[in-house]
Design an enzyme around this catalytic site. Structure first.
Site, PDB file in Angstrom:
ATOM      1  N   ASN A 102      -8.666   5.765   6.960  1.00 16.65           N
ATOM      2  CA  ASN A 102      -8.492   4.396   7.852  1.00 16.65           C
ATOM      3  C   ASN A 102      -8.295   5.004   9.171  1.00 16.65           C
ATOM      4  OD1 ASN A 102      -8.066   2.032   9.233  1.00 16.65           O
ATOM      5  ND2 ASN A 102      -6.140   1.730   7.957  1.00 16.65           N
ATOM      6  N   LYS A 149      -8.486   3.367  11.803  1.00 18.84           N
ATOM      7  CA  LYS A 149      -7.641   2.321  12.758  1.00 18.84           C
ATOM      8  C   LYS A 149      -8.497   2.242  14.135  1.00 18.84           C
ATOM      9  CE  LYS A 149      -3.601   2.957  10.173  1.00 18.84           C
ATOM     10  NZ  LYS A 149      -2.001   3.268  10.223  1.00 18.84           N
ATOM     11  N   HIS A 171      -4.076  -5.089   5.545  1.00 13.72           N
ATOM     12  CA  HIS A 171      -3.322  -3.806   5.955  1.00 13.72           C
ATOM     13  C   HIS A 171      -2.087  -4.636   6.682  1.00 13.72           C
ATOM     14  CE1 HIS A 171      -2.126  -0.264   8.213  1.00 13.72           C
ATOM     15  NE2 HIS A 171      -2.497   0.359   7.292  1.00 13.72           N
ATOM     16  N   GLU A 173      -0.864  -3.727   9.346  1.00 17.11           N
ATOM     17  CA  GLU A 173      -1.182  -3.923  10.759  1.00 17.11           C
ATOM     18  C   GLU A 173      -1.861  -5.297  11.123  1.00 17.11           C
ATOM     19  OE1 GLU A 173      -2.884  -0.177  11.597  1.00 17.11           O
ATOM     20  OE2 GLU A 173      -0.996   0.811  11.174  1.00 17.11           O
ATOM     21  N   GLU A 222       1.171   0.655   0.617  1.00 16.27           N
ATOM     22  CA  GLU A 222       1.613   1.341   1.647  1.00 16.27           C
ATOM     23  C   GLU A 222       2.670   0.811   2.262  1.00 16.27           C
ATOM     24  OE1 GLU A 222      -2.309   3.063   3.945  1.00 16.27           O
ATOM     25  OE2 GLU A 222      -1.788   1.008   4.535  1.00 16.27           O
ATOM     26  N   GLY A 267       2.893   6.222   9.624  1.00 11.03           N
ATOM     27  CA  GLY A 267       2.640   6.866  10.802  1.00 11.03           C
ATOM     28  C   GLY A 267       4.151   7.469  11.468  1.00 11.03           C
ATOM     29  N   SER A 305       1.803   8.172   5.756  1.00 12.64           N
ATOM     30  CA  SER A 305       2.195   9.766   6.012  1.00 12.64           C
ATOM     31  C   SER A 305       1.656  10.592   4.810  1.00 12.64           C
ATOM     32  CB  SER A 305       3.488   9.792   6.310  1.00 12.64           C
ATOM     33  OG  SER A 305       4.022   9.069   7.299  1.00 12.64           O
TER      34      SER A 305
HETATM   35  P1  13P Z   1      -0.649   7.156   8.209  1.00 11.16           P
HETATM   36  O1  13P Z   1      -1.165   8.200   7.177  1.00 11.16           O
HETATM   37  O2  13P Z   1      -1.072   7.457   9.671  1.00 11.16           O
HETATM   38  O3  13P Z   1       0.691   7.206   7.782  1.00 11.16           O
HETATM   39  O4  13P Z   1      -1.147   5.526   8.087  1.00 11.16           O
HETATM   40  C1  13P Z   1      -1.397   5.014   6.777  1.00 11.16           C
HETATM   41  C2  13P Z   1      -2.244   3.869   6.886  1.00 11.16           C
HETATM   42  O5  13P Z   1      -1.801   2.906   7.371  1.00 11.16           O
HETATM   43  C3  13P Z   1      -3.663   3.912   6.287  1.00 11.16           C
HETATM   44  O6  13P Z   1      -3.945   2.737   6.148  1.00 11.16           O
END
Ligand code: 13P
Length: 252
Positions: A12, A14, A97, A99, A169, A175, A209
């Protein structure tokens, strides 16, 4: 014995990578020998999907989108429909997601509409669920993700659910470098697998992560069929390290 649920690693991206950066990433990725035993998905921003489709050509890497609107067309300024995604070769779509839920106000009900629309259009949903840090601390992670999962799949048949993907997640792990423990993630994902008819056959992923260093231990768990990867998916070496870890699961 090969695993019944084919491992899947999805990147992903983003809000990262221009068209030029997308082309460069894909050229580098396709120069590597990708394992045949697993499915690999990259989900660039909308603006780079056409270039990605073109650059992927006949390669086995699948193209994903990061969200979509449930309608085919209409007066929805700024939105992108499943019909538009299909035209660009998109076969997976990340829905719900955290976010999108937290920063763009997506509700369980709207995610359910999108899941049903994706299925109706033949796009595989990658439904993301996860608890906040406060919910984790309060010990309600399982209750939270089960309620998000049940809501996302309302009205979906068991056969269709079995062809979907769900990514657990934990928001506190996204992150942050704070990866969930393999056993903890496996337990929550086990509850996801059991809460909707059909998900016993679905690919269920961990995200948050995930890196080359921790991916193998996560995917050694019985319920964890792969990963939804953010930061580590942005460089080809970082992404390939996780793809290689998934190969080990396929051959386990
Ligand atoms: P990270 O791998 O950067 O922690 O992000 C995970 C994520 O939100 C994937 O959709």
């Amino acid at each position: 014995m090969a695993h019944a649920r084919r491992p899947l690693i999805a990147g992903n991206w983003k809000m990262h990578k221009t068209v030029a950066q997308t082309r460069a990433f894909i050229a580098e990725l396709l120069a590597a020998a990708l394992p045949e035993e697993i499915d690999v998905v990259i989900a660039p921003p909308f603006t780079a999907l056409e270039a990605a489709h073109d650059a992927l050509g006949e390669s086995p890497v699948f193209l994903g989108a990061q969200t979509m609107h449930e309608g085919a067309q209409g007066p929805f300024t700024g939105e992108i429909s499943p019909v538009m995604l299909i035209e660009l070769g998109v076969t997976y779509v990340i829905l719900g997601h955290s976010e999108r839920r937290l920063q763009f106000g997506e509700s369980d009900a709207s995610i359910n509409n999108k899941v049903r629309s994706a299925i109706a259009h033949g796009i595989t949903p990658v439904v993301a669920v996860g608890e906040t840090e406060a919910e984790h601390a309060a010990g309600v992670a399982r209750v939270r993700v089960v309620s998000q999962t049940v809501a996302a799949f309302a009205g979906v048949t068991a056969a269709d659910a079995g062809r979907c993907v769900v990514a657990y997640e934990p928001i506190w792990a996204i992150g942050t470098g704070l990866v969930d423990s393999p056993e903890g993630a496996n337990a929550v994902i086990g509850e996801i697998r059991a809460c909707v008819a059909g998900l016993e056959n679905a690919r269920l992923l961990y995200g948050g992560s995930m890196k080359g260093e921790n991916a193998a231990a996560l995917m050694a768990q019985p319920n964890i069929d792969g990963g939804l990867v953010g930061g580590a998916s942005l460089t080809v070496p970082g992404f390939l390290a996780i793809v290689e870890a998934a190969r080990a699961r396929a051959n386990a």
